[in-house]
Write a protein that holds these residues in place. Structure first.
Motif, short mmCIF file in Angstrom:
data_model
loop_
_atom_site.label_atom_id
_atom_site.label_comp_id
_atom_site.label_asym_id
_atom_site.label_seq_id
_atom_site.Cartn_x
_atom_site.Cartn_y
_atom_site.Cartn_z
N ALA A 114 0.83 -1.20 0.00
CA ALA A 114 0.00 0.00 0.00
C ALA A 114 0.87 1.26 0.00
CB ALA A 114 -0.93 -0.01 1.21
N ALA A 115 1.93 1.25 0.79
CA ALA A 115 2.84 2.40 0.83
C ALA A 115 3.53 2.60 -0.52
CB ALA A 115 3.87 2.21 1.93
N ALA A 116 3.94 1.50 -1.15
CA ALA A 116 4.57 1.59 -2.47
C ALA A 116 3.61 2.20 -3.48
CB ALA A 116 5.02 0.21 -2.93
N TRP A 117 2.35 1.76 -3.44
CA TRP A 117 1.34 2.30 -4.36
C TRP A 117 1.12 3.78 -4.10
CZ3 TRP A 117 -0.07 1.16 -8.88
CH2 TRP A 117 -1.31 1.54 -9.40
N GLY A 118 1.11 4.17 -2.81
CA GLY A 118 0.94 5.58 -2.48
C GLY A 118 2.08 6.44 -3.00
N GLU A 119 3.32 6.01 -2.78
CA GLU A 119 4.48 6.77 -3.27
C GLU A 119 4.46 6.84 -4.80
OE1 GLU A 119 6.87 8.46 -1.79
OE2 GLU A 119 6.65 7.88 0.31
N TYR A 120 4.08 5.74 -5.42
CA TYR A 120 4.09 5.66 -6.88
C TYR A 120 3.08 6.63 -7.50
CZ TYR A 120 3.50 3.58 -11.54
OH TYR A 120 3.41 3.36 -12.90
N ILE A 121 1.83 6.57 -7.02
CA ILE A 121 0.81 7.42 -7.64
C ILE A 121 0.99 8.89 -7.23
CG2 ILE A 121 -0.88 5.59 -7.96
CD1 ILE A 121 -2.29 6.48 -5.46
N ALA A 122 1.53 9.14 -6.04
CA ALA A 122 1.79 10.52 -5.64
C ALA A 122 2.87 11.15 -6.51
CB ALA A 122 2.20 10.58 -4.17
N GLY A 123 3.76 10.31 -7.03
CA GLY A 123 4.80 10.79 -7.94
C GLY A 123 4.32 10.89 -9.38
N GLY A 124 3.04 10.65 -9.60
CA GLY A 124 2.47 10.78 -10.93
C GLY A 124 2.36 9.48 -11.69
N GLY A 125 2.93 8.40 -11.14
CA GLY A 125 2.85 7.10 -11.82
C GLY A 125 3.44 7.13 -13.21
N ARG A 126 4.47 7.96 -13.41
CA ARG A 126 5.02 8.12 -14.76
C ARG A 126 5.91 6.95 -15.18
NH1 ARG A 126 4.99 13.19 -12.50
NH2 ARG A 126 7.03 12.85 -11.55
N GLU A 127 6.54 6.29 -14.21
CA GLU A 127 7.45 5.19 -14.53
C GLU A 127 6.66 3.89 -14.64
OE1 GLU A 127 10.34 6.02 -15.22
OE2 GLU A 127 10.87 7.81 -14.07
N GLU A 128 7.12 3.01 -15.49
CA GLU A 128 6.48 1.71 -15.65
C GLU A 128 6.83 0.76 -14.50
OE1 GLU A 128 4.25 0.34 -18.18
OE2 GLU A 128 3.96 2.52 -18.13
N SER A 129 7.98 0.99 -13.87
CA SER A 129 8.42 0.08 -12.80
C SER A 129 8.95 0.90 -11.64
CB SER A 129 9.49 -0.88 -13.32
OG SER A 129 10.57 -0.17 -13.92
N PHE A 130 8.68 0.40 -10.43
CA PHE A 130 8.99 1.15 -9.21
C PHE A 130 9.08 0.16 -8.06
CE2 PHE A 130 7.56 3.33 -5.38
CZ PHE A 130 8.09 4.61 -5.46
N ALA A 131 10.07 0.31 -7.22
CA ALA A 131 10.20 -0.55 -6.04
C ALA A 131 10.36 0.33 -4.81
CB ALA A 131 11.40 -1.49 -6.18
N LEU A 132 9.72 -0.09 -3.72
CA LEU A 132 9.86 0.61 -2.44
C LEU A 132 10.29 -0.39 -1.38
CD1 LEU A 132 9.20 3.10 -0.47
CD2 LEU A 132 7.04 1.92 -0.08
N MET A 133 11.31 -0.02 -0.61
CA MET A 133 11.64 -0.76 0.60
C MET A 133 11.35 0.13 1.79
SD MET A 133 15.82 -0.71 1.10
CE MET A 133 15.67 -1.61 2.64
#
Length: 321
Positions: A114-133
């Motif tokens: 859920a946190a990864a999804w939040g960071e991703y969409i808050a950043g605009g979701g511009r990248e196709e791939s994204f990882a959060l630790m």
């Protein structure tokens, strides 16, 4: 359309009303008081949702959905939460109970996802791939591939902390040895600091802890190193090497456009990020490629899980989760 995100934590259950621009309009929380039956936890969550709707004069039916981040495996097939050790719950029908209580669509995912999804969409979701630790008591992870949150076949994907970096090494809470979590979590850094203090009576760590080794935490280690303490600096040199080892493994495996570091330890900012970047990039297989993974710090703090959870239901309806 307004949505509600819930973060089910070991200490608190937090809920937030989120608008379409990903702004938190209102929030509330209650103590988790675990272990308790799943029915009691679900009732508290339902009460938080009703409170937010009532305080903001919203009919329940007007809400776009509710999403929950849970500190365990979220089984997407049957809606059960599995192996929630910190909550004292195993294989409980969480999603059906909450949907019945609210009469609203509900999505759920592991809290790090859920946190990864939040960071991703808050950043605009511009990248196709994204990882959060996330670096906290343990190490959590979330992975977005092709613009979609990747839960794996059973909702248990991206448990980055339980990747081994030292076969037969330090024991981990999962039962294995040598897990990354046992070397690079905040708990691991605290244990390493306590071992250092047991050997060294001249380190500033003692002064910053008020003479109590049990009071040491990650921030104190970073502060002592910034004040010129050689023992703390050596600790962080070793610790950031452990972090870099695991990050390089994950980059080599997934080659995400962005690798994001969150959790409590990430609050050290550049004091953490600079040495991690310096040590990671030489170990990346594609280091000479034109494009390589950007290693960045998370931006949303504790709100990442709430914002990501709020958007999980639309994610679920698109059959991604």
């Amino acid at each position: 359309m307004l949505r509600i995100g819930i973060d089910l934590g070991g200490t608190n259950i937090a809920a937030a009303l989120v608008d379409e621009r990903l702004h938190i309009v209102d929030r509330c929380s209650v103590k988790t008081r675990a272990p308790r039956p799943v029915e009691a936890l679900v009732e508290d969550m339902a009460q938080l949702v009703r409170l937010l709707a009532r305080r903001n004069a919203l009919p329940m039916a007007s809400l776009g959905g509710v999403g929950v981040g849970v500190p365990c495996t979220a089984n997407p097939e049957n809606g059960h939460i599995e192996d929630a050790n910190n909550l004292g719950i195993a294989d409980a029908p969480f999603l059906p109970l909450l949907e019945r209580a609210l009469e609203l669509p509900v999505g759920f995912a592991n809290d790090a996802n859920a946190a990864a999804w939040g960071e991703y969409i808050a950043g605009g979701g511009r990248e196709e791939s994204f990882a959060l630790m996330t670096i906290g008591t343990g190490i959590g992870g979330g992975l977005i591939l092709d613009g979609k949150l990747w839960p794996g076949i059973n909702g248990a994907a991206a448990e980055f902390g339980h990747m081994s970096i030292c076969m037969g090494g330090e024991p981990c809470t999962c039962g294995r040895r040598g897990c990354w979590e046992a070397y690079a979590s905040a708990s691991a850094l605290r244990r390493q600091a306590m071992d250092c203090m047991a050997r060294r009576g001249d380190t500033l760590l003692w002064e910053l802890c008020g003479g109590d080794a049990q009071a040491v935490e990650a921030k104190i280690v970073f502060d002592a190193a910034a004040m010129g303490d050689c023992a703390a600096a050596a600790l962080l040199d070793c610790y950031t090497t452990y972090l870099a080892e695991g990050i390089a493994n994950l980059i080599n495996l997934f080659q995400p456009a962005v690798f994001c570091i969150g959790g409590g330890v990430s609050h050290a900012g550049e004091r953490l990020l600079a040495p991690v970047r310096e040590k990671t990039y030489p170990m990346v297989y594609s280091k000479n490629a034109e494009k390589n993974t950007k290693i960045v710090l998370a931006q949303l703090g504790n709100d990442a899980g709430l914002l990501g959870a709020a958007m999980l239901e639309c994610h679920r309806r698109n059959r991604i989760l």
